[in-house]
Design an enzyme around this catalytic site. Structure first.
Site, short mmCIF file in Angstrom:
data_model
loop_
_atom_site.label_atom_id
_atom_site.label_comp_id
_atom_site.label_asym_id
_atom_site.label_seq_id
_atom_site.Cartn_x
_atom_site.Cartn_y
_atom_site.Cartn_z
N HIS A 104 0.87 -1.18 0.00
CA HIS A 104 0.00 0.00 0.00
C HIS A 104 0.90 1.22 0.00
CE1 HIS A 104 -3.81 2.15 0.74
NE2 HIS A 104 -3.02 3.05 1.32
N CYS A 105 0.80 2.03 -1.04
CA CYS A 105 1.71 3.15 -1.23
C CYS A 105 1.06 4.45 -0.75
CB CYS A 105 2.10 3.27 -2.70
SG CYS A 105 3.28 4.60 -3.03
N PRO A 106 1.62 5.10 0.28
CA PRO A 106 1.04 6.37 0.74
C PRO A 106 1.25 7.51 -0.25
CG PRO A 106 3.09 5.89 1.91
CD PRO A 106 2.77 4.68 1.09
#
Length: 314
Positions: A104-106
């Site tokens: 999950h890429c912020p």
């Protein structure tokens, strides 16, 4: 003029791939992986034990799954109420199961998985090229700044800031892009690097690797004209993946350590169960099995699986 045209090309490709990475919804497991209403009721009604094992065994017997949990159980998600496909993981931020989840890429506020992994790679590539182009074209003015050859205006501080920002982003992006290029070449995800996939009889960190060419095509597709464009061209459906493991009859898992007795040099590039049509052409340059053997393999689907106990796994 040439620099101006090149700048806008890199900028447009960068924005396009970034947009696709952000706004492409992560793909979730198809409905065939969800438990039926009766299975859900049975799972809630029965105590943990053989009864629940039987429920999961029935639900997973016809599904194209080969990976297990660390204890050898079917990978089941309590929150989504489904049997997890291979390489699928539950994202605690999105609160859903994501097909071939990488992370999950912020920075893009989205899960990077099967549906947008190609876009994410192109976003890293074009952002790196964009920063390198800015740093290269700004270098001559940066040198003039230190030699006091620029006019004494506030613009010279903008030049210094632009060069440092572009150079620092280039360094960080080059390492990240290089890491994901290595992942593609090995057909791994970030999660699989930290926790190798566990198959029916053993753990194999390279279980999904089919060789560099096939690994690359699995992400970018067969048509090279689409490789550099942020349009979806990945192979497969995200629910099942070919493996390089030799199939072993579950009823004959009696070799020491549960390893297959077949020589490592005799690996067949197809999984235990027949591939779906969208993926089988990955293996067209290798000898394919006949319809008869495919039917035999299909008949073996759903045979006894070890330790079909429920276990939560992210």
């Amino acid at each position: 003029v040439v620099c101006l045209v090149a700048y806008h090309i890199f900028f447009m490709l960068f924005v396009w791939s970034y947009w696709k990475t952000i706004f492409t919804l992560p793909m979730n497991p198809s409905k065939e992986f969800h438990l039926s209403y009766s299975d859900k009721e049975s799972l809630e009604r029965e105590p943990r034990g053989e009864s629940q094992q039987e429920v999961l065994r029935r639900a997973a017997k016809d599904l194209p799954i080969y990976t297990r949990t660390m204890s050898g159980a079917i990978r089941y998600c309590d929150r989504c109420r489904l049997v997890k496909p291979d390489r699928c993981h539950h994202c605690s931020v999105c609160d859903k199961c994501i097909l071939k989840m990488d992370h999950h890429c912020p920075w893009v506020n989205n899960c990077v998985g099967f549906s947008n992994y190609k876009f994410f790679l192109l976003f890293l590539a074009y952002s790196l090229l964009y920063c390198l182009f800015i740093a290269a074209t700004d270098l001559q003015y940066f040198i003039k700044f230190w030699t006091n050859d620029l006019p004494d205006t506030q613009a010279k501080f903008h030049i210094m800031f632009l060069f440092f920002a572009a150079a620092m982003f280039s360094v960080s992006l080059s390492s990240l892009f290089g890491y994901h290029c290595w992942l593609v070449s090995k057909n791994k995800s970030t999660l699989e690097v930290f926790r190798a996939p566990i198959f029916r009889h053993r753990t194999d960190k390279n279980g999904f690797s089919l060789g560099f060419s096939k690994n690359l095509r699995q992400v970018f597709g067969d048509e090279k004209k689409y490789w550099l464009l942020p349009v979806f061209s990945s192979l497969g459906d995200g629910c099942s993946f070919p493996t390089c493991l030799v199939n072993q009859d579950p009823e004959q898992a009696s070799t020491p350590g549960g390893l297959n007795s077949t020589s490592k040099n005799e690996n067949h590039l197809f999984p235990a169960k027949p591939l779906r049509d969208s993926q089988s052409h990955l293996l067209t340059d290798t000898p394919s099995w006949s319809e008869t053997s495919a039917k035999v393999e299909k008949g073996k689907v759903g045979m006894s699986n070890p330790a079909l106990t429920m276990e939560n796994e992210t």
